[in-house]
Motif scaffolding. Structure first.
Motif, PDB file in Angstrom:
ATOM      1  N   VAL A 190       0.821  -1.213   0.000  1.00  0.00           N
ATOM      2  CA  VAL A 190       0.000   0.000   0.000  1.00  0.00           C
ATOM      3  C   VAL A 190       0.854   1.261   0.000  1.00  0.00           C
ATOM      4  CG1 VAL A 190      -1.685   1.351   1.303  1.00  0.00           C
ATOM      5  CG2 VAL A 190      -1.979  -1.111   1.081  1.00  0.00           C
ATOM      6  N   PHE A 191       1.779   1.375   0.948  1.00  0.00           N
ATOM      7  CA  PHE A 191       2.543   2.622   1.036  1.00  0.00           C
ATOM      8  C   PHE A 191       3.597   2.727  -0.058  1.00  0.00           C
ATOM      9  CE2 PHE A 191       6.182   5.083   2.654  1.00  0.00           C
ATOM     10  CZ  PHE A 191       5.557   6.318   2.738  1.00  0.00           C
ATOM     11  N   ASN A 192       4.469   1.724  -0.175  1.00  0.00           N
ATOM     12  CA  ASN A 192       5.604   1.809  -1.095  1.00  0.00           C
ATOM     13  C   ASN A 192       5.189   1.944  -2.552  1.00  0.00           C
ATOM     14  OD1 ASN A 192       7.481   1.707   0.925  1.00  0.00           O
ATOM     15  ND2 ASN A 192       7.812  -0.497   0.788  1.00  0.00           N
ATOM     16  N   ASP A 193       4.127   1.242  -2.958  1.00  0.00           N
ATOM     17  CA  ASP A 193       3.788   1.161  -4.373  1.00  0.00           C
ATOM     18  C   ASP A 193       2.588   2.006  -4.787  1.00  0.00           C
ATOM     19  OD1 ASP A 193       5.836  -0.772  -4.835  1.00  0.00           O
ATOM     20  OD2 ASP A 193       4.551  -2.281  -3.899  1.00  0.00           O
ATOM     21  N   VAL A 194       1.822   2.521  -3.819  1.00  0.00           N
ATOM     22  CA  VAL A 194       0.628   3.301  -4.152  1.00  0.00           C
ATOM     23  C   VAL A 194       0.723   4.723  -3.614  1.00  0.00           C
ATOM     24  CG1 VAL A 194      -1.877   3.461  -3.927  1.00  0.00           C
ATOM     25  CG2 VAL A 194      -0.794   1.215  -4.200  1.00  0.00           C
ATOM     26  N   ILE A 195       1.045   4.873  -2.334  1.00  0.00           N
ATOM     27  CA  ILE A 195       1.031   6.181  -1.690  1.00  0.00           C
ATOM     28  C   ILE A 195       2.365   6.922  -1.841  1.00  0.00           C
ATOM     29  CG2 ILE A 195       0.687   7.415   0.473  1.00  0.00           C
ATOM     30  CD1 ILE A 195      -1.826   6.075  -0.705  1.00  0.00           C
ATOM     31  N   LYS A 196       3.456   6.231  -1.581  1.00  0.00           N
ATOM     32  CA  LYS A 196       4.768   6.889  -1.622  1.00  0.00           C
ATOM     33  C   LYS A 196       5.079   7.502  -2.993  1.00  0.00           C
ATOM     34  CE  LYS A 196       9.646   6.222  -0.449  1.00  0.00           C
ATOM     35  NZ  LYS A 196      10.666   5.276   0.055  1.00  0.00           N
ATOM     36  N   ASP A 220       9.771   9.045   4.109  1.00  0.00           N
ATOM     37  CA  ASP A 220       9.818   7.760   4.808  1.00  0.00           C
ATOM     38  C   ASP A 220       8.712   7.713   5.848  1.00  0.00           C
ATOM     39  OD1 ASP A 220      11.124   8.334   7.708  1.00  0.00           O
ATOM     40  OD2 ASP A 220      12.025   9.653   6.208  1.00  0.00           O
ATOM     41  N   SER A 221       8.333   6.513   6.244  1.00  0.00           N
ATOM     42  CA  SER A 221       7.180   6.317   7.118  1.00  0.00           C
ATOM     43  C   SER A 221       7.367   6.934   8.499  1.00  0.00           C
ATOM     44  CB  SER A 221       6.877   4.823   7.253  1.00  0.00           C
ATOM     45  OG  SER A 221       8.008   4.123   7.758  1.00  0.00           O
TER      46      SER A 221
END
Length: 718
Positions: A190-196, A220-221
């Protein structure tokens, strides 16, 4: 004269060298006052001049010892003046840069590289200036110095661009030609490939370890969870009130809107992804998209930007197109690129609806076998154009979002037996025709239908009838995760007018319906009229407006005062002193057409309010030529909690001059606010039989002179 100038220039440069060295040695102990910060901020404006001048000087210096120009007096003089002026400007620019670097938001390795390469440019240019007339300084030294200086200028400029625009500023446009490979749906985090990717592309340019705007890092998170100077980005108890959502949904012309005006803005899909990510009430940093519930709104929106489920590298049975033919077909409004390295398959993107025509598709006839992806989003593509699209026999992916096509036209695409994904979001497709045409697409795996007339129930029926197709509908509007709309805002440059004025309302969120009233009642979404550009006012009017949109909570009601004022005095004079906080523009405040806002007890918002606390508010207005007046209005503020009350009484006197005035009217119609009543801005006015005057005296008396404030921002004289 020439000798004097040379000596003066050398002395100035030497002083500047020593000064810069001093600043660098004691940089950690510098305290920058506010006035000096303003000088530092000239750095980005000034730096272009030394760059250009020094590059020109180094180019001339490189060829200085050529036999055919070594004795040219003009060449020597031009090189000297360019080198001296460029070096002096470089030193001033370095000084400003050092001041600017001490402001909040600048830190990190990139800043250090930019600083020291900038300093190096100045000192290298200074050394060349001081030694260029030495006997040992020959062609080899001149060429080496020129090359080194220009290289350092390029490197320093690169780091400067990275600070201002982000690390990928130069390489970002190349993403069009070398796009990052899409991550398969099953593997996407979710974060690395969609949101980031959204944050890196649209936000990290200003919020990274090297450029800490607002003390916020979005790369970064851990930093994202920490937040910045304005607080944490997420509100777990009320996700719709999260700071990040507030900033991205502000009107673009608002100072705190993110990304800032002038920078690339979030697309509708990007804004929706961030919204659904935050509204999930769980900040996903490690979970996979495929692990989310099947009907989860974040999963559904993410599916629109990820490689479709089960999509693997495909082997094609056709040869690659001629590279020269492809190169000729690439234009400013059409890009044709290989789908992947060494692949014969081509992806075609068309841009700019103003220049689009079906001819742009027909011109691709020579490569129609190789085109497997066609992006026509937001172009005026019609049903008639779909017949030309059907000629691309190997087409796998077709994007028709927000085009003019209808379901009837989709029948033209049935010959595309390889079609796997179809995007028709934002179009006028309907259930009746779609359920009939879909079975004809044997290999279709996904179809995007969000923001179409299809209802949730109809999409479910389509899904049941076509189990092999995944329907991407954006999100399910069940009312459980709605955002509250911002109020509408007014676009009028001024709401004070002489004869009539159009009412110009707008809203930053697309598809919002603005309801309004002109009679003082609260607008609703049933009886109140829908705002259109045809609304015009001719008298003092309070326009009340409210924003509505399906899937969102309605906005708060907002009031806009439109004030008619046909007569403007030629000169004005106050009779009594104004409150120290609410000086505004003095006597001119009352006829400057600038209206105040609620919150006037805060000095930051007090600019447009004239106020009194211990005395009457008195004004003398003079006219060079006699005018006929028949009414006066006051635009004032009421805030019961802080003691801002309406005028108690208002007297209007008129006559030929200040010594011959007669009372024209007295009015005291303004009601007092109720206990804990919300702050409001009101109008009070009175009229009388028309009188011709050259002088007016207006006296407004507060309700309670000893304790309460009277605030007025405009008077309307007619």
């Amino acid at each position: 004269m020439k000798i004097r100038f040379s000596i003066l220039g050398a002395q100035l440069l030497l002083v500047l060298d020593i000064f810069i060295v001093f600043l660098l040695l004691f940089e950690g102990k510098l305290h920058i006052p506010a006035w000096l910060q303003s000088i530092g901020r000239v750095h980005p404006l000034l730096l272009h001049f030394p760059i250009v001048i020094l590059i020109m000087a180094m180019l001339l210096e490189f060829f200085r010892f050529r036999k055919d120009i070594a004795s040219n007096a003009f060449y020597k003089k031009l090189t000297y003046y360019l080198l001296l002026s460029g070096t002096l400007l470089a030193g001033i620019t370095v000084f400003m840069g050092l001041i600017l670097s001490h402001e909040e938001g600048y830190a990190g390795d990139t800043l250090q590289w930019h600083k020291w390469t900038g300093v190096a440019i100045f000192f290298i240019a200074s050394i060349i200036y001081f030694v260029r007339n030495s006997s040992w300084y020959r062609s080899a030294f001149a060429k080496a110095g020129a090359v080194v200086t220009v290289l350092v200028i390029v490197v320093s400029g690169h780091f400067g661009a990275a600070i201002t625009h982000g690390d990928n500023f130069i390489s970002q446009p190349l993403a069009v030609y070398y796009p990052e490979p899409q991550v398969p749906f099953e593997q996407a985090v979710v974060f690395n490939d969609v949101i980031k990717p959204v944050l890196v592309k649209k936000c990290a340019g200003c919020h990274n370890p090297d450029k800490l705007k607002g003390e916020l890092i979005l790369t970064d998170s851990a930093s994202i969870m920490k937040g910045g100077k304005s607080g944490k980005l997420f509100n777990h108890e009320a996700p719709e009130l999260s700071l990040l959502l507030q900033r991205i949904h502000l009107p673009e012309n608002e100072k705190k809107h993110m990304p800032p005006a002038g920078r690339p803005q979030l697309t509708d899909i990007e804004a929706m992804l961030l919204t659904r990510w935050i509204q999930s009430n769980k900040i996903y940093f490690s979970g996979k998209v495929a692990e989310l519930p099947e009907r989860d709104s974040l999963r559904m929106v993410a599916a629109t930007v990820l490689q479709p489920p089960g999509n693997v590298a495909e082997v094609y049975d056709f040869d690659a197109a001629d590279e020269k033919a492809v190169a000729k077909l690439n234009t400013d409004y059409r890009t044709i690129l290989p789908l992947a390295k060494e692949s014969p398959a081509l992806a075609v993107n068309l841009y700019n609806g103003d220049v689009y025509s079906v001819k742009q598709l027909q011109e691709l006839d020579g490569i129609k076998k190789q085109v497997v992806s066609l992006d026509l989003n937001k172009l005026p593509v019609s049903d008639a154009d779909l017949k030309s699209i059907s000629q691309f026999e190997n087409l796998r992916h077709l994007y028709l979002n927000f085009t003019d096509i209808t379901t009837t036209g989709l029948k033209e695409l049935l010959p595309l037996q390889h079609l796997q994904s179809l995007a028709v979001s934002g179009t006028k497709i309907n259930y009746k025709d779609l359920i009939a045409v879909l079975p004809g697409f044997k290999n279709l795996k996904t179809i995007a239908v969000w923001n179409t007339p299809l209802s949730g129930a109809e999409i479910k029926q389509l899904q049941t009838a076509n189990k092999h197709i995944q329907f991407i509908e954006g999100f399910v509007d069940d009312g459980s995760d709605k955002l509250k709309l911002n109020p509408p805002h007014v676009e009028n440059a001024s709401m004070v007018f002489a004869q009539s004025s159009p009412v110009l309302l707008s809203h930053p969120v697309k598809g919002v319906e603005i309801r309004y009233t002109l009679d003082g009642t609260e607008p609703d979404n049933i009886k109140s009229p829908v705002f259109s550009s045809a609304v015009t006012v001719k008298e003092n009017t309070v326009v009340k407006a409210k924003a509505y949109k399906t899937g969102w909570f309605a906005s708060d009601v907002v009031n806009f005062s439109f004030l008619k004022s046909t007569i403007k005095p030629d000169s004005l004079r106050l009779l009594y002193k104004l409150n120290s906080v609410h000086q505004a523009e003095g006597a001119n405040t009352f006829f400057d057409t600038r209206l105040g806002v609620i919150g006037a007890n805060n000095p930051a918002w007090a600019n447009n309010w004239a106020g009194v606390k211990h005395s009457d508010m008195g004004l003398v207005a003079l006219f060079n030529k006699p005018v006929t007046v028949s009414s006066l209005g006051l635009h004032y503020m009421v805030e019961e909690e802080t003691g801002i009350l309406p005028p108690g009484t208002v007297q209007v006197w008129g006559g030929a001059d200040e010594q011959h005035l007669k009372l024209l009217t007295t009015f005291n119609k303004a009601p007092l606010p109720a206990k804990k009543e919300k702050p409001t801005i009101r109008i009070m006015q009175s009229s009388w039989k028309p009188v011709t005057v050259s002088c007016l005296k207006i006296i407004a008396t507060p309700h309670e002179k000893d304790k309460k404030l009277l605030l007025v921002d405009e008077m309307m004289l007619n």
